[in-house]
Design an enzyme around this catalytic site. Structure first.
Site, PDB file in Angstrom:
ATOM      1  N   SER A 243       0.374   4.725  -0.033  1.00 23.47           N
ATOM      2  CA  SER A 243      -0.945   5.300   0.208  1.00 23.47           C
ATOM      3  C   SER A 243      -1.956   4.171   0.101  1.00 23.47           C
ATOM      4  CB  SER A 243      -1.274   6.377  -0.839  1.00 23.47           C
ATOM      5  OG  SER A 243      -1.421   5.791  -2.126  1.00 23.47           O
ATOM      6  N   LYS A 244      -3.201   4.491   0.449  1.00 24.43           N
ATOM      7  CA  LYS A 244      -4.243   3.468   0.334  1.00 24.43           C
ATOM      8  C   LYS A 244      -4.402   3.010  -1.108  1.00 24.43           C
ATOM      9  CE  LYS A 244      -6.959   5.047   4.311  1.00 24.43           C
ATOM     10  NZ  LYS A 244      -8.242   5.602   4.788  1.00 24.43           N
ATOM     11  N   ARG A 245      -4.021   3.876  -2.041  1.00 25.25           N
ATOM     12  CA  ARG A 245      -4.160   3.540  -3.459  1.00 25.25           C
ATOM     13  C   ARG A 245      -2.889   2.921  -4.031  1.00 25.25           C
ATOM     14  NH1 ARG A 245      -6.657   8.382  -2.599  1.00 25.25           N
ATOM     15  NH2 ARG A 245      -8.878   8.521  -3.132  1.00 25.25           N
ATOM     16  N   HIS A 246      -1.783   2.993  -3.268  1.00 27.63           N
ATOM     17  CA  HIS A 246      -0.530   2.462  -3.812  1.00 27.63           C
ATOM     18  C   HIS A 246       0.297   1.804  -2.709  1.00 27.63           C
ATOM     19  CE1 HIS A 246       2.962   2.033  -6.445  1.00 27.63           C
ATOM     20  NE2 HIS A 246       3.681   2.407  -5.400  1.00 27.63           N
TER      21      HIS A 246
END
Length: 465
Positions: A243-246
């Site tokens: 994801s954009k966060r991971h």
């Protein structure tokens, strides 16, 4: 029916690898069926959407070569259209004003959670036959809610996941316009898909829960329902969801890291789709093969090692001049000018089979375009009295040698033999003199690419006066 697909990213960050795969599959399906691929920017999240993110999406699509046929369309430029449709729905009774305050909704949620019920709007402002609604409270701007069916199910045959259905009793009357009049995500998507005649929606499976609401909205508007294909998630090297966060990085980061777009595309194509055991294929072939039937419903695992292997493969096939141009841009960022140096395409050809990415290629080409400056330790190790004698003799021979790899290789071998040196005893000091490095591709090829004047000048710089 003309196939029409769309890629509809939200510009709240970069275009990451999952979004790129969605774009690729949507693009390929449209190309496969002679249809149209539409780019739509869903920028209604004003607080988080930025022009920089929009440009990052467009740059990523251009680098990958995923050209759109229509667009980009921006939802913020379609506000008048959304308001028009909301007015039509209010007039038709498929939507209604709701004056429930935030405090009332919070209290309702707390009561439902206390009863271990699923929190949902209770329809208190929903018009019904024989139901008397209270007068609208003064000074309260209402939201607009969709009048969702209360009975039956909403179902579709997902092209990836099979039949999916939701009971309408589980879907509340969700908001389609906020109190300030701005439309919500699910509503805008439906109006856009209807107006743009989208026939196939290919997107991530994080949208599955949105689909029943969107289908009901489409049906309320009398619009055809597209075919849906929800792609499974992508797991990173560590097994966690990308994801954009991971773990997910910008598509343009792959460009920065020296990957070729065709390698990234080929790799993305195999993330959750297959055609037999085929692993390496051009996009033209992919388009001919691509269908929705062979997309797997299980999560796909990202494997950086495999992407690196594919990139090295495509580097070996790439045109040397293209590689030279890419390396030249990277060398320029290091302050190294290629102009006036040896033929960059010829240098790139020496290393094309030896590197894994364009950054490694640029680093390998670097010594060809700057005067060598071997360390004092390297000089002491390689420029021995015997080696310098051999280099001096070789310099004389090279000054009159035909300048082609075969004759140059012969000159080095003959000089080594006449000087009583083994080949490495002459070739390694020669590499240090020419490139400042003890290792390089074949020395005859290095000599040929560097050119006579440059070779003689670099030898003169290390030979005793």
């Amino acid at each position: 029916m003309t196939v029409r697909t769309r890629f509809a990213p939200s510009p709240t960050g970069f275009l990451h690898i999952g979004g790129a795969r969605t774009a690729l599959f949507s693009w390929a399906y449209a190309r496969r069926h002679g249809g149209a691929f539409i780019l739509r920017i869903e920028d209604t999240d004003v607080a988080r959407s930025t022009p920089e993110a929009v440009q990052a999406i467009i740059d990523g699509m251009q680098w990958l070569g995923l050209a759109h046929d229509e667009g980009p369309f921006y939802q913020m430029q379609r506000m008048d259209r959304y308001r028009q449709v909301i007015g039509e729905m209010l007039a038709a009774g498929t939507a209604y004003h709701c004056y429930t305050s935030k405090e009332e909704l919070d209290a309702l949620r707390a009561e439902q959670e206390a009863r271990k019920e699923k929190p949902r709007y209770d329809g208190r402002w929903r018009p019904e036959a024989g139901k008397v609604l209270p007068p609208p409270p003064a000074g309260v701007s209402p939201v607009v809610r969709f009048r969702n069916p209360t009975e039956g199910v909403v179902a579709w045959q997902d092209q990836v996941k099979g039949r999916i259905e939701f009971a309408n009793s589980e879907l509340d009357d969700f908001i389609i316009a906020r109190a300030d009049g701005t439309p919500t995500y699910n509503f805008c998507v439906v109006v856009d898909d209807r107006d743009m005649n989208i026939t196939h929606v290919i997107r991530g499976d994080d949208h599955v829960n949105n689909t029943p609401r969107q289908i009901n909205l489409l049906q309320a508007l009398g619009a055809p329902v597209p075919q849906y294909a929800h792609l499974s998630m992508i797991l990173g090297d560590d097994g966690q969801k990308l994801s954009k966060r991971h773990g997910a990085v910008s598509v343009m980061q792959y460009e920065e890291d020296g990957y070729l777009p065709e390698a990234v595309l080929n790799y993305l194509a195999r993330l959750g789709w297959s055609h037999g055991d085929e692993e390496v294929f051009a996009m033209e072939q992919f388009v001919q093969w691509f269908d929705l039937d062979h997309i797997t419903a299980s999560a796909a695992q990202f494997n950086t090692e495999k992407l690196n292997w594919l990139n090295a493969h495509y580097l070996k096939l790439a045109d040397p001049q293209r590689l030279a141009d890419e390396a030249t841009r990277r060398l320029a960022r290091q302050g190294v000018a290629v102009a006036g140096g040896p033929d960059a395409a010829g240098v790139a050809l020496l290393y094309r089979d030896r590197v894994g990415n364009l950054n490694e290629l640029a680093d390998a080409m670097h010594p060809f375009f700057i005067p060598p400056n071997p360390s004092s330790e390297m000089r002491a190790q390689h420029f021995t009295e015997g080696a310098l004698g051999g280099l001096g003799a070789l310099r004389l021979r090279l000054s009159a040698c035909a300048w082609n790899a075969a004759d140059l290789g012969k000159a080095v071998k003959e000089t080594a033999a006449e000087s009583g040196l083994k080949m490495p005893q002459l070739a390694i000091p020669l590499r240090v003199a020419l490139l400042g490095l003890p290792q390089s591709p074949s020395i005859d090829a290095v000599l040929e690419v560097l050119g006579r004047e440059r070779v003689l000048a670099r030898l003169d710089a290390v030979l005793p006066a």
